[in-house]
Design a protein around this motif. Structure first.
Motif, PDB file in Angstrom:
ATOM      1  N   ASP B 159      24.298  34.406  52.708  1.00  0.00           N
ATOM      2  CA  ASP B 159      25.013  35.481  53.395  1.00  0.00           C
ATOM      3  C   ASP B 159      24.357  35.799  54.726  1.00  0.00           C
ATOM      4  OD1 ASP B 159      26.925  36.017  51.322  1.00  0.00           O
ATOM      5  OD2 ASP B 159      25.335  37.024  50.208  1.00  0.00           O
ATOM      6  N   SER B 170      25.733  32.786  47.625  1.00  0.00           N
ATOM      7  CA  SER B 170      26.073  34.069  48.208  1.00  0.00           C
ATOM      8  C   SER B 170      25.817  35.155  47.163  1.00  0.00           C
ATOM      9  CB  SER B 170      27.533  34.094  48.633  1.00  0.00           C
ATOM     10  OG  SER B 170      27.935  35.444  48.834  1.00  0.00           O
ATOM     11  N   ARG B 172      26.188  38.243  47.639  1.00  0.00           N
ATOM     12  CA  ARG B 172      27.288  39.182  47.752  1.00  0.00           C
ATOM     13  C   ARG B 172      28.456  38.754  46.851  1.00  0.00           C
ATOM     14  NH1 ARG B 172      29.833  42.954  50.384  1.00  0.00           N
ATOM     15  NH2 ARG B 172      31.985  42.360  50.755  1.00  0.00           N
ATOM     16  N   LYS B 205      22.072  42.651  48.399  1.00  0.00           N
ATOM     17  CA  LYS B 205      23.401  42.069  48.611  1.00  0.00           C
ATOM     18  C   LYS B 205      24.178  41.979  47.303  1.00  0.00           C
ATOM     19  CE  LYS B 205      21.877  39.473  52.659  1.00  0.00           C
ATOM     20  NZ  LYS B 205      21.472  38.152  53.199  1.00  0.00           N
ATOM     21  N   ARG B 206      23.465  41.683  46.231  1.00  0.00           N
ATOM     22  CA  ARG B 206      24.158  41.634  44.940  1.00  0.00           C
ATOM     23  C   ARG B 206      24.733  43.000  44.595  1.00  0.00           C
ATOM     24  NH1 ARG B 206      19.681  38.534  43.483  1.00  0.00           N
ATOM     25  NH2 ARG B 206      18.683  40.076  42.160  1.00  0.00           N
ATOM     26  N   GLN B 208      25.465  45.367  46.661  1.00  0.00           N
ATOM     27  CA  GLN B 208      26.560  45.649  47.584  1.00  0.00           C
ATOM     28  C   GLN B 208      27.830  44.933  47.137  1.00  0.00           C
ATOM     29  OE1 GLN B 208      26.114  47.818  50.199  1.00  0.00           O
ATOM     30  NE2 GLN B 208      28.357  47.726  50.121  1.00  0.00           N
ATOM     31  N   GLY B 209      27.664  43.665  46.754  1.00  0.00           N
ATOM     32  CA  GLY B 209      28.813  42.896  46.276  1.00  0.00           C
ATOM     33  C   GLY B 209      29.427  43.534  45.041  1.00  0.00           C
ATOM     34  N   ASP B 212      31.249  46.762  46.107  1.00  0.00           N
ATOM     35  CA  ASP B 212      32.467  46.402  46.833  1.00  0.00           C
ATOM     36  C   ASP B 212      33.515  45.834  45.885  1.00  0.00           C
ATOM     37  OD1 ASP B 212      31.108  47.205  49.040  1.00  0.00           O
ATOM     38  OD2 ASP B 212      30.993  45.238  50.000  1.00  0.00           O
TER      39      ASP B 212
END
Lengths: 345, 345
Positions: B159, B170, B172, B205-206, B208-209, B212
DNA sequence: CTGAAAGCGCTAACAT
DNA sequence: ATGTTAGCGCTTTCAG
C-alpha cells in the motif's frame, strides 16, 4: 510492470567528491566523518553540510582495508524458525547497540558443514569478533576460529571445551535438574518427547542429563516419542496422544521444548487428564509467550536473552576489567515449577 | 577464569603468503581461489593444498575494494521478537543460498530514525542489493535508497509507492477482506483488539481497511482494546476479558495478530463461550505453529516466507527475465476460515 | 595459462 | 588544525 533504471550511472560518491565540493582536504573530511575531535567547528560544519547535501555514504570497504578494523560481529546460529535464537539475537543486538559494533547474522540449519561455510564467509570479512552457537564444530571450523585472531564466544551450551570464551548453560545439568525435580515430586513412570534431530547437540545433552539423572534414582525412561518437522504445537498433541495410548501408565511427560510441551498440555487438558495429579508435564526453554496457556507449563529457563547480552558484552569488552579472551560464563538455569508439576513430596 | 591470549600476534595470512608458500604468483593464487577456469589443474591443485594447509581465509574487504563488488544483501526488518520476521528472513536465507549472495540483517525496533541509521551503516558496505520492510521511511532514508544504485526491494506491504521493487500484500485490502467475511458470516457487533504501537504501519493499515470495509456495510467498530508489550498470548486473554466485560454484546473479535487472537481464543473457550456461534474470532498472519490450538483461529495468511523468497529472487536476478528494477509483486493473502468464524450465511 | 603493474577509496603516520 | 604520503590486500587490465 517493469521499468529500466535511469540511464546516468551515478558512480558512488567518494571522499574526494566531498573534499572538492567543500574545499577541504580528503583527510580532514575523513576526520569529520569519523567524529574525530581535532577539527575546528567551522570546518566540521562546512564538511557535514556538504556531505549531507551530496548524500555521501562512506565506503566502509575502503575504510576497513585502510584501518585494518571492521566494526562487524559475526553471529552464527542454527535456525531462526523457533523463538529461541531470535531471542538471543535480540539480546546481542541490544547489547551491541551503543558500541559502534554491528552484528551480522548467519544461519546454519543445524548442519556442521553449512556452519563451516558460513563461518568461512563471515571470517573473510575480518569481523572484530564472532559469536557462535554451540561447542561442536568441524575440525576446519574450529581451526578457523582458533586462527582468526579475534575474540570468539561460543554460546548456549557450556558442556564442553570452548575455543575462547563461552556463555551458556549446561544442558546436561538442566536435564539432571529436571530428573531430580520429577523424582522429588513423586513421579516414576516417565516418558520423553523430543525431536529426531541428532544434530541438535543441546537437546541431546538434555536428554542424556535426564536419563542419567533418572538413573541415579534407579529409574529409566518408560517410553520415548520422537518427531521431525511441522508445527510444534500440533506435533506435541500428536506425540502425546501416541505415547499415552502406547504406554498408558505414564505419570510424567518430559518435552524437549516448550512448544511441543504446550501442544501436549492442550491435548491432555482436552482429554480431561488431571494435571499435575495424575500426570505431570514439563518442557524446556522458558519461552514467555506461552504465559497465556490455561496452565503454566513447568520448564527450565534457558536464559536466552541474557546469553545474547553477555556474549555481546564480552566481544564489546564491557564489564570485563579489560581482560580479553577466555571468559567462562555459566548461567544457572532456573526451574519454573508452573502448574503442571506437583510440589516436591 | 580468564587467560591472556597467546603472545605471538599472528598477522592474518595474505595471498602473498600463499603465493610464496607454493611458488605461484599472487595473481594465479587469486584465480584459483575464485574458482576461475583458466588455471591448469596442476597449479590449481598445488595452490588449493597450500591454502588449505596454511588455513588461509581470503580478505573480502580487499577483494571487494578491488573488484567493486560485494556479495552482500542488506536486509532490514523492524523486529525479531515475533515469528513474523524470522520467517521472512528464513525465506530470504533459503532463496539466496545458491546464489553466492549473503544476507546481512539489521533490526530497527520499529523506529524510523533507527532504520535510517541501520540503513546508512549497511549501505556503507556497498551491498549488491537491499531488502527493507515497509514503504514508510524518513526522507533521508528514502534518498539513500534511491541513490544507492543497487536493486531495492521493499517488502511486506504494497500500500504505497515503492522506491524500486516491492513484494508484499495489501494490508488495507486484508482488513477489508476480513470486514467483508465478518459481515457475510452475519456478525454485526465487532470489537478490535490490537497494539498501541503507532509505528507499525501495516497493523494500522489493516485496522483502517477493517473499519473502511465495515463502513461499506454501514457498520462501525463497537469497541476497541489496545495493548503494549508483554507476552502476546497473555495479553490476548487480558484484553479479551476487558473488552467483553466492557461491551458484553460483541459478537465478533478481530485481533491484529494471531498470537493475541490465540490468547483470546483460549480465554473464551475457558469461559464457555460458544465459538463461532455466539462469538466469532479472527486474527492475522497465518502463523502455522498455532495449528495445535483446540480450535483453528480464523486468520489471513500474510505469505511471509513467500515474500522473503520472492524478494531475494529479485535481488538475485532469478525468474526475472533479466529485467532489473521496478518489479511489483502483490501477493494475494488467503483468508483461512478456521473454526472460529461461521460460514457465510 | 601465467605474471607484472596499477589502483580500488580510505586512513595511519607523519609533516606543517 | 590541516595537509601529504604511502600503503591496506586484493583484482582488473594488459603483456607475455
Amino acid at each position: 510492470m517493469s521499468q529500466t533504471r535511469q540511464p546516468e550511472i551515478r558512480r558512488p560518491l567518494t571522499l574526494r567528491d566531498v573534499s572538492e565540493a567543500c574545499g577541504v582536504s580528503e583527510m580532514t573530511v575523513s576526520r569529520v566523518l569519523r567524529n574525530r575531535e581535532d577539527v575546528s567547528p567551522a570546518t566540521r560544519e562546512k564538511v557535514l553540510n556538504t556531505a549531507r547535501a551530496l548524500g555521501y555514504v562512506p565506503n566502509k570497504i575502503a575504510g576497513g582495508l585502510a584501518s585494518q578494523q571492521v566494526n562487524l560481529v559475526a553471529v552464527i546460529v542454527p535456525s531462526l524458525s523457533n523463538m529461541v535464537f531470535p531471542e538471543v539475537l535480540t539480546g546481542i543486538s541490544e547489547a551491541l547497540d551503543d558500541t559502534g559494533l554491528q552484528p551480522v547474522f548467519g544461519v546454519t540449519g543445524y548442519s556442521a558443514e553449512k556452519e563451516e561455510e558460513v563461518l568461512y564467509e563471515m571470517l573473510s570479512w575480518r569481523p572484530s569478533g564472532a559469536i557462535i552457537a554451540g561447542l561442536e564444530h568441524t575440525d576446519a571450523a574450529r581451526a578457523m576460529l582458533e586462527n582468526a585472531g579475534i575474540p570468539i564466544v561460543e554460546i548456549m551450551d557450556s558442556d564442553g571445551t570452548p575455543i575462547d570464551s563461552v556463555v551458556g548453560i549446561s544442558h546436561r545439568l538442566a536435564g539432571m535438574q529436571m530428573a531430580d525435580a520429577i523424582v522429588a515430586a513423586g513421579y516414576r513412570r516417565i516418558g520423553f518427547l523430543g525431536s529426531k534431530m541428532t544434530s541438535d547437540h543441546r537437546a541431546r545433552k538434555r536428554m542424556q542429563g535426564l536419563t542419567d539423572g533418572l538413573a541415579t534414582h534407579g529409574l529409566e525412561l518408560a517410553d520415548t516419542e520422537l518427531y521431525s518437522g511441522g508445527s510444534a504445537l500440533k506435533k506435541g498433541r500428536e506425540m502425546t496422544e501416541a505415547i499415552l495410548s502406547r504406554t498408558a501408565d505414564l505419570d510424567f511427560l518430559y518435552y524437549s521444548n516448550d512448544m511441543i510441551g504446550a501442544g501436549g498440555l492442550l491435548y491432555c487438558l482436552s482429554k480431561g487428564y488431571d494435571i499435575p495429579g495424575q500426570l505431570g508435564m514439563a518442557g524446556f526453554n522458558g519461552v514467555d509467550f506461552l504465559d497465556g496457556l490455561p496452565m503454566k507449563l513447568a520448564t527450565i529457563d534457558a536464559c536466552r536473552h541474557e546469553i545474547g547480552v553477555q556474549a555481546a558484552n564480552i566481544i564489546a569488552g564491557k564489564d570485563q576489567g579489560g581482560v580479553i579472551g577466555g571468559h567462562r560464563v555459566e548461567l544457572t538455569p532456573q526451574l519454573v515449577h508452573g502448574d503442571t508439576m506437583r510440589a516436591p513430596s
